[in-house]
Motif scaffolding. Structure first.
Motif, PDB file in Angstrom:
ATOM      1  N   GLU A  81       0.813  -1.168   0.137  1.00 24.26           N
ATOM      2  CA  GLU A  81       0.176   0.115   0.029  1.00 24.26           C
ATOM      3  C   GLU A  81       0.713   1.237   0.207  1.00 24.26           C
ATOM      4  OE1 GLU A  81      -3.207   1.162  -0.054  1.00 24.26           O
ATOM      5  OE2 GLU A  81      -2.364   2.904   0.183  1.00 24.26           O
TER       6      GLU A  81
ATOM      7  N   GLN B 178      -9.986   4.553  -0.190  1.00 21.92           N
ATOM      8  CA  GLN B 178     -10.980   5.731  -0.108  1.00 21.92           C
ATOM      9  C   GLN B 178     -11.761   5.358   1.027  1.00 21.92           C
ATOM     10  OE1 GLN B 178     -13.015   6.210  -3.994  1.00 21.92           O
ATOM     11  NE2 GLN B 178     -11.839   4.490  -4.373  1.00 21.92           N
TER      12      GLN B 178
ATOM     13  N   GLN C 247     -21.210  13.185   3.296  1.00 28.88           N
ATOM     14  CA  GLN C 247     -20.560  12.585   4.479  1.00 28.88           C
ATOM     15  C   GLN C 247     -19.794  13.871   5.205  1.00 28.88           C
ATOM     16  OE1 GLN C 247     -18.606   8.989   3.068  1.00 28.88           O
ATOM     17  NE2 GLN C 247     -20.519   7.852   3.403  1.00 28.88           N
TER      18      GLN C 247
END
Ligand SMILES: Cc1cc2nc3c(=O)[nH]c(=O)nc-3n(C[C@H](O)[C@H](O)[C@H](O)COP(=O)(O)OP(=O)(O)OC[C@H]3O[C@@H](n4cnc5c(N)ncnc54)[C@H](O)[C@@H]3O)c2cc1C
Length: 553
Positions: free
Chosen positions: A257, A264, A384
């Motif tokens: 990673e 996300q 959000q």
């Protein structure tokens, strides 16, 4: 937490040993007793202690020292350890200097030499001062500390990286903490390279890269095995799910990673549609649980490592990372997801991280408490973000190009936004430019129907204007559609009945690309339904194809 220190300073070795002996005899249970033979040496010790995040409770310092008087030392050390009690050891002739210091540097006490017997002349005075110190002291934080400037993009990036990797830290604004400013100024780069990240072992990094930070914070950045069955590229929900399933199936699996596990989804303030969490779950929590689960089954997870090349060397697939290291495996699963689109408007570049942010910068919620902030965009992630900041900001203005929030945003989010008093929506508008000196102060909005522009005062702007697939790393190797999504399985275009470059008799498996043994799952895959549950589903399901493939090599 390390014991707080008592530091005694005297240039006369005999006196220094005698003070040390008496202090140790009475205080070593609760305090570390340290000594220095000069003011300069004591300043170094004080700086080291500050760097390690250790507290100093008391300085006991001889007034007459050749390189620096006791008063001069206490004046200089005050900035580093403002809360420490200050006591001068004086001869009768120095009494005037000591009395003057009481007012000038806030001296707490002066003691006449000799102090025998200590039970009567030393301990009662120091006991009182230490009790007073204990009652008032703010004990320093003994974990990782980030000393930086509030509106600096580098400071923001370091905080974000550590937060997202679940490394606890304390944030210290050097413009508000004089003692930390003093410490940082004493480093070779001074205040020129912020932030400075201080570690409990006394070491520090200035303006570190993610990889440097990850290494120092003890995160895994290098593969442990010489060879793997499968390398997963990208640690979002799809990649993490694949790592869990591969590990539970007993495969040797490593996930690489580039930033922090979670993807996300890890930046989402609350995911409400993921099965099994009726009250929702924060992206950070989901990422942390998935990472722990994958590790528990034996998957390796490397962070801060970007994959920059993938090549085929049959029967092996080789993944090269930005630091030049390579990992070999039989199979590769690409779960590189999406990257946010950038907003190209005048004035934006210098304000990135200084009031202008892409996506949900949850670590900034505290920074913008009780201030006016803007959210640019009208899809679910923007909704959000608006709800998240509405809890701490004074007002949240959502700027959307459409005539309203529906239908781009989920119904439940629209309803919540409509009933949240401090969120307002500006429809049919776009950002024309942004401005501010050193940090964002205003944005200029353009009305899409009339072209009229107006200025809005705002402290922060969070941009959520869409995404693009992160697939450049396989350009030229794999088939991608016109938007850059990786094409897999039955969707692959055919030439003479076969996918491009395909030489095998069998058909590509589900999630398999046009290179055998390289798979794609989650948002980066053409045709994927871009949701957390779908990414998890694809990442999990891809294991069956990988296993079938492994049976053939
Ligand atoms: C703010 C926000 C809120 C959201 N809320 C919801 C929601 O409530 N419900 C919902 O269902 N969906 C939501 N989504 C969508 C959901 O998060 C995504 O569909 C999901 O995360 C996709 O998972 P993925 O694993 O395919 O890719 P991603 O999550 O994009 O993860 C890809 C990972 O790969 C890494 N990577 C990329 N390239 C490389 C490379 N070369 N080397 C190493 N690593 C690399 C990236 O750093 C990233 O961590 C939201 C999205 C956002 C942005």
């Amino acid at each position: 937490m390390a014991k707080p220190a008592i530091v005694s300073v005297d240039d006369d070795p005999q006196v220094l040993s005698a003070i040390e002996r008496d202090l140790r005899g009475h205080y070593s249970g609760e305090y570390r007793v340290l000594k220095a033979a000069s003011g300069r040496e004591a300043l170094d010790t004080a700086r080291q202690l500050k760097q390690r995040g250790a507290a100093v409770a008391l300085f006991l310092v001889d007034q007459r020292m050749p390189d620096m008087t006791g008063t001069q030392f206490l004046t200089e050390v005050r900035d580093l350890h403002p809360e420490a009690r200050k006591v001068l050891l004086t001869a009768y002739a120095d009494t005037d200097a000591a009395i003057e210091s009481i007012n000038r540097i806030g001296l707490d006490h002066y003691l006449m030499k000799p102090w025998d017997p200590p039970d009567q002349k030393l301990y009662p005075v120091l006991d009182d001062l230490l009790a007073e110190w204990k009652a008032r002291a703010h004990l320093p934080y003994d974990g990782v500390r980030i000393a930086g400037a509030r509106f600096s993009p580098q400071s923001h990036a370091v905080r974000e990286f550590l937060s997202r990797n679940q490394v606890p830290y304390q944030w210290i604004d050097v413009d508000e903490d004089a003692s930390m400013r003093g410490l940082v100024s004493s480093f070779p780069d001074g205040l020129a390279r912020l932030p400075v990240v201080l570690f409990p072992d006394g070491t520090y990094l200035t303006a570190p890269s993610n990889l440097e930070l990850a290494r120092k914070a003890g995160l895994q950045t290098q593969a442990m095995k010489p060879f793997y069955d499968v390398v997963v590229v990208g640690g979002g929900p799809a990649g993490l799910a694949h790592a869990v399933y591969a590990a539970t199936e007993g495969l040797r699996v490593v996930l690489v990673e580039q930033s922090a596990p979670g993807g996300q989804a890890g930046t989402s303030s609350r995911i409400e549609n993921y099965l099994g969490f009726p009250n929702g779950i924060t992206g950070a929590d989901l990422a942390q649980r998935a990472t722990a689960q994958a590790r528990r089954f034996g998957a390796e997870i490397l962070t801060a490592q970007e994959v920059v090349e993938i090549r085929r060397n049959d029967p092996y697939r080789i993944v090269r990372m930005a630091d030049g290291k390579e990992i070999s495996a039989f199979a590769v699963v690409l779960t590189t997801g999406l990257a946010v689109r950038t907003l190209e408007v005048p004035g934006i570049e210098p304000l990135l991280g200084q009031g202008v942010y892409y996506g949900a910068s949850l670590s900034e919620a505290v920074t913008y408490r009780d201030q006016d902030v803007c959210i640019i965009g009208g899809a679910n992630s923007a909704g959000q973000g608006a709800l998240f900041f509405s809890r701490t900001a004074r007002s949240v203005t959502m700027v959307v190009r459409a005539a309203g929030l529906s239908p781009a945003m989920a119904h439940y989010l629209v309803q919540r936004i409509e009933t949240t008093g401090n969120i307002r929506v500006v429809p049919r508008a776009e950002v024309a430019s942004v401005c501010g000196k050193g940090r964002l102060e205003q944005i200029v909005l353009r009305d899409l129907d009339t072209g009229v522009q107006r200025t809005l005062d705002t402290s922060a702007m969070f941009i959520y204007i869409g995404t693009a697939p992160r697939s450049d790393v396989v350009a030229g190797l794999l088939d991608r559609n016109d938007k850059g999504y990786i094409v897999t399985g039955p969707d692959l275009a055919r030439v003479n009945g076969k996918p491009r470059g395909w030489t095998l008799e069998r058909e590509p498996l589900m999630f398999e690309t046009n290179v055998p043994g390289i798979f794609a799952a989650g948002d980066v895959r053409a045709g994927a339904n871009r949701r957390v549950a779908s990414a998890v589903g694809e990442g999990s399901a891809a294991i069956f194809s990988v296993q079938k493939y492994l049976d053939t090599v």
